[in-house]
Design a protein around this motif. Structure first.
Motif, short mmCIF file in Angstrom:
data_model
loop_
_atom_site.label_atom_id
_atom_site.label_comp_id
_atom_site.label_asym_id
_atom_site.label_seq_id
_atom_site.Cartn_x
_atom_site.Cartn_y
_atom_site.Cartn_z
N ARG A 60 -55.62 26.32 33.79
CA ARG A 60 -54.81 25.78 34.88
C ARG A 60 -55.05 24.28 35.03
N ARG A 63 -53.18 22.27 32.38
CA ARG A 63 -51.77 22.14 32.72
C ARG A 63 -51.58 21.06 33.79
N PHE A 70 -48.04 22.87 27.30
CA PHE A 70 -47.51 23.70 28.38
C PHE A 70 -46.02 23.45 28.65
N ARG A 141 -46.31 19.34 37.38
CA ARG A 141 -46.73 20.03 36.15
C ARG A 141 -47.01 21.51 36.41
N ARG A 142 -47.47 21.81 37.62
CA ARG A 142 -47.70 23.22 37.98
C ARG A 142 -46.39 23.95 38.20
#
Length: 430
Positions: A60, A63, A70, A141-142
């Protein structure tokens, strides 16, 4: 000053950054580049430990840092420079504290001016400022497919609370609550004063609610609140944390305003709904005159207990009969005690407020509460009675805070005795 990352970490990060776009998760975690990076981190940082409970948050974090694997080729704008990513990863693995930022939209707020108190501020933000507050580059980005709603969110006023917290030593405990707190014996147990929002936020709301909003609001017969707080968004400021998506502006309350377009037509424009105040400069002067630093002292000395704090905030977050009952509980919690009579409680409240007329007011409010609690036939509770419950609870708490630093207020027992004596000595006006 930012400490440069070790060259070996930069090389390992660059290896992961060389992986192709849209690499599947299983292929990523099995790749030599990923294994090299995570093994280096396990060997050189106390925060990293072996096992899947470290790997999941580590993926996570990669990313969040902007690893190309990703994203799609069309999402190249989300990719970061590997040296920049290595520097941030080094910092995050080494840091022992973080500052959580709680963003609370003041929905329906009209003309509340900027203000600061404690670790909180009330303000409006430009799109650039709000993007900076929420770490928008990392957030994108998440959630790369989520619509950018920042511009619409900046139409609203915000309560912002900052809280510095110590981080757990190891990444798994930061991320998985059960590793930090263990397992409960009784998952169905009730926590009497469980917080709806983070404690730091509810503390700020408590202080903010001591202001006389009911005196500043227009149309008090409809609503004493000058705003609502429908949700709280937590900016974790920790790349290993499970950062939630920022709620959209559609979760807040909008209205329509008609205006001429200059060509003979009328156009509807969407604007935030407002609960207007009678003036726009009340809060900051009020804050400047208050002794809000006394709140911790009043709590420590038992003058304001957990029940009073909980129900004062609960009343604000509730509607209808639940709001009314919560305000009544606030008064009971501060003025009452085991084996105290109803008259003693009323006399103490009269002593706190220096007003004997509150005894009769409390008689009326207690009758309404009793009718509801005991299932008697009753009509609606008027806005006057609803507002009086709020006003008496607020004035009582504000007065307690104001006198908490006096020597004779050093204990709850001394406080109750002093207020009962004062209330018992009050005379009705001639």
């Amino acid at each position: 000053m930012t400490v440069s990352p070790p060259p070996e970490l930069v090389t390992a990060v660059a290896g992961v950054w060389s992986l192709p776009a849209q690499t599947e998760l299983n292929m990523l975690t099995a790749s030599a580049e990923f294994r090299t990076l995570i093994q280096y981190c396990i060997q050189h940082y106390d925060a990293m430990v072996a096992g899947q409970f470290s790997e999941f948050p580590f993926v996570r974090a990669l990313r969040t840092l902007g690893a190309p694997c990703f994203f799609t080729p069309e999402q190249h704008y989300l990719v970061s420079d590997p040296l920049e990513a290595a520097s941030l990863l080094h910092h995050e693995l080494d840091k022992k504290k973080t500052t959580k930022i709680y963003l609370c939209p003041l929905d329906c707020a009209a003309n509340i001016q900027p203000a600061t108190f404690g670790h909180a501020e009330i303000n409006m933000f430009t799109p650039q400022e709000l993007r900076q507050l929420v770490n928008f580059a990392q957030l994108s980005r998440r959630y790369p497919h989520k619509t950018d709603d920042i511009d619409r969110l900046t139409c609203f006023t915000w309560l912002v609370v900052r809280e510095e917290v110590n981080l757990e030593r190891e990444i798994p405990a930061r991320t998985y609550r059960f590793l930090r707190d263990g397992f409960k014996d009784d998952y169905g147990a009730i926590t009497p004063y469980e917080h709806r929002y983070p404690k730091a936020v509810e503390d700020a709301i408590f202080a903010l609610l001591l202001a006389p909003w009911e005196s500043w609001r227009e149309k008090i017969n409809i609503e004493w609140r000058a705003f609502t707080i429908p949700w709280v968004y937590t900016v974790e400021n920790d790349i290993f944390a499970d950062q939630q998506a920022l709620p959209g502006a559609e979760t807040l309350t909008w209205d329509y305003q008609a205006f001429p377009d200059g060509h003979g037509k009328v156009i509807d424009r969407e604007i935030p709904l407002e609960l207007p105040l009678s003036h726009d400069d009340g809060l900051q002067p009020w804050l400047a005159q208050q002794q809000l630093d006394n709140i911790p002292l009043a709590i420590h000395n038992g003058l304001i207990n957990e029940a009073a704090r909980h129900h004062f905030v609960k009343a604000f977050l509730s509607q209808g009969i639940d709001e009314f009952l919560a305000h009544m509980i606030v008064i009971d919690a501060c003025m009452g005690e085991r084996r105290a009579t109803s008259m003693q409680l009323k006399q103490r409240l009269a002593g706190v407020l220096g007003d004997l007329s509150v005894v009769e007011e409390m008689n009326a409010l207690y009758n309404l509460r009793s009718e509801y609690v005991h299932g008697r036939e009753m009509t609606t509770i008027s806005h006057q009675h609803k507002n009086r419950a709020r006003i008496l609870a607020r004035r009582m708490l504000a007065e307690i805070v104001a006198i908490a630093d006096r020597e004779e207020m050093s204990s709850r027992r001394a406080f109750l005795d002093a207020m009962q004596k004062k209330g018992g000595g009050l005379k009705s006006p001639a």
